[in-house]
Design an enzyme around this catalytic site. Structure first.
Site, PDB file in Angstrom:
ATOM      1  CG  ASN A  96      17.049  39.336  17.739  1.00 17.45           C
ATOM      2  OD1 ASN A  96      16.356  38.398  18.085  1.00 17.45           O
ATOM      3  ND2 ASN A  96      17.378  39.527  16.474  1.00 17.45           N
ATOM      4  CG  ASP A  97      20.033  37.154  20.874  1.00 21.13           C
ATOM      5  OD1 ASP A  97      19.409  36.597  19.948  1.00 21.13           O
ATOM      6  OD2 ASP A  97      21.183  37.601  20.751  1.00 21.13           O
TER       7      ASP A  97
END
Length: 453
Positions: free
Chosen positions: A380-381
């Site tokens: 995600n990040d």
């Protein structure tokens, strides 16, 4: 029993194994051999120490060795790969705690200035490492909240604790005694400072914290070695401390942040101020398989979600099927993907993915525009375009894997929930992005079935 000459000779051989093992750990293809050589070096050091004239009680040594063997074997067999970061945090903490106890024991009896100073250093760093690692374990296991815990005046409180700790150390060194109240004050303040130093650090920074605590445990062991005049403890502690600091620096560069910023910024304490709006484009496993079949190049981007789903083995199988189909397959690795340094490398190595297919972020990014399909599995990040475009985002400026530049992007996620940093990801709403919702292992297994069918 062996004399000091033979023991120090054995320590030299052990140190040589440590250095060579550490060198081989620098490459994935030789890491297993490096780990084995390091273990052999530790075995030599332990055997040589046990044959020393200075052994006080074999009974307690045998009891401790038996307990350690049972715990070590059980941990290696029973701890899941998803819990490996937590186990590393526990190892760091135990190393720090052991150094604290060794430094403490060195103060019993008459001590000179040098021993009192080195013992204090060992106890301070060891205590901070022990309690700090306990908090890191709690954040990684989500036993406590993984977000940054900050409060008004926190830096003032931490500074006051640090000043009090330094004062107590100085007062003890001036009049060292095993029953000195300053000794117990040092232990208590060191443990408290370790807790206060880690609670304001958010979960997204845990890879940096883990490597830093690993370095601390090495420095504590080195100081303990000076306190008890043990050569191999000094050497091994120095190696761990130096390697940990180098790794910490690499992690910070991968996040485009300084170490003070990681330790004191309270990253993750607040959400990004920019809210991402839009509609996602879901896709089924069947349709995703058709697109993969037509692709000439596919890049898999693993993240912590892959670890949770234990999807590395089926991912490797899917990659092999694509290669048999004539597709060029690669695995894009971000330095801080997962919960600890090298987390994705470990998982993919467990699944026997070829080391040659693991491509670092800086090498894969220039090629992504020509990649037909980028498949994000639980990351995600580290693939969030807000790091490039949104100045209000807490990860702005952090180097990411630019999967949004691929021709087509598949994102495998259970839900639209944010990642460990707690921020929205505009990648999910991209025109070239397709969301494949569900458990990553089940989704990839479904694609494998479609291929075979």
């Amino acid at each position: 029993m062996l004399g000091n000459v033979y023991i120090n000779a054995a320590y030299i051989f052990a140190a040589a194994f440590f250095v060579l093992g550490l060198k081989l750990l620098g490459k994935p293809s030789t890491a297993r051999k490096g780990n084995l050589l390091s273990a052999i070096g530790m075995l030599i050091a332990i055997v040589a120490t046990l044959l020393s004239y200075d052994i006080v009680s074999w009974n307690w040594i045998l009891v401790g060795a038996a307990i350690g063997m049972v715990v070590g074997v059980a941990a290696s067999r029973l701890i899941a790969m998803t819990a490996m970061p937590e186990m590393v945090a526990v190892f760091n903490g135990l190393g720090g705690g052991a150094s604290l106890l060794v430094g403490w024991v060195a103060l019993f009896g008459s001590v000179d200035l040098f021993i009192s100073i080195t013992a204090m250093i060992s106890m301070v760093i060891g205590g901070m490492t022990f309690s700090g690692s306990a908090i890191a374990w709690g954040k990684l296991s989500e036993t406590i909240t993984s977000r940054a815990l900050v409060f008004a005046g926190q830096r003032f409180v931490n500074s006051a604790i640090l000043i009090a700790l330094v004062v107590c150390v100085v007062m003890f060194v001036l009049e060292p005694a095993s029953d000195s109240p300053y000794l117990y004050a040092v232990i208590g303040l060191a443990l408290l400072l370790g807790i206060m130093a880690v609670i304001p650090i958010g979960g997204a920074d845990m890879p940096v914290v883990i490597s830093l605590l690993n370095s601390y445990s090495g420095l504590a062991a080195c100081a303990a070695g000076f306190a008890i005049n043990n050569v191999i403890l000094i050497v091994s502690g120095s190696l761990v401390g130096a390697a940990g600091f180098i790794l910490t620096n690499i992690m910070c560069k991968a996040m485009n942040r300084s170490l003070p910023n990681v330790l004191f910024s309270g990253f993750g304490a607040a959400k990004a101020t920019t809210k991402v709006d839009g509609e996602v484009n879901p896709i089924s496993a069947e349709d995703a398989t058709l697109i993969l079949e037509a692709a000439s190049s596919v890049a898999f981007v693993p993240g912590y979600g892959m670890a949770v789903a234990q999807a590395q083995h089926v991912l490797c199988e899917l990659g092999e099927l694509l290669e048999d189909h004539g597709t060029e397959v690669s695995y894009a690795i971000h330095p801080v993907a997962g919960r600890m340094p090298g987390h994705m490398n470990v998982l993919l190595a467990e699944a026997n993915v070829s080391y040659d297919q693991l491509i670092e972020m800086n090498d894969i990014n220039p090629r992504l525009e020509s990649i037909d399909v980028a498949v994000v599995i639980g990351a995600n990040d580290v693939v969030n375009p807000a790091a490039r475009t949104d100045e209000n985002s807490p990860i702005y400026g952090m180097p990411i894997i630019n999967v949004d530049q691929a021709k087509t992007v598949f994102v495998l996620k259970r839900t639209m929930a944010s990642g460990f940093a707690g921020i929205d990801n505009p990648l999910f709403f991209g025109a070239n992005t397709r969301m494949l919702f569900g458990d990553a292992k089940a989704s990839i297994s479904a694609m494998i079935s479609e291929f075979k069918g």
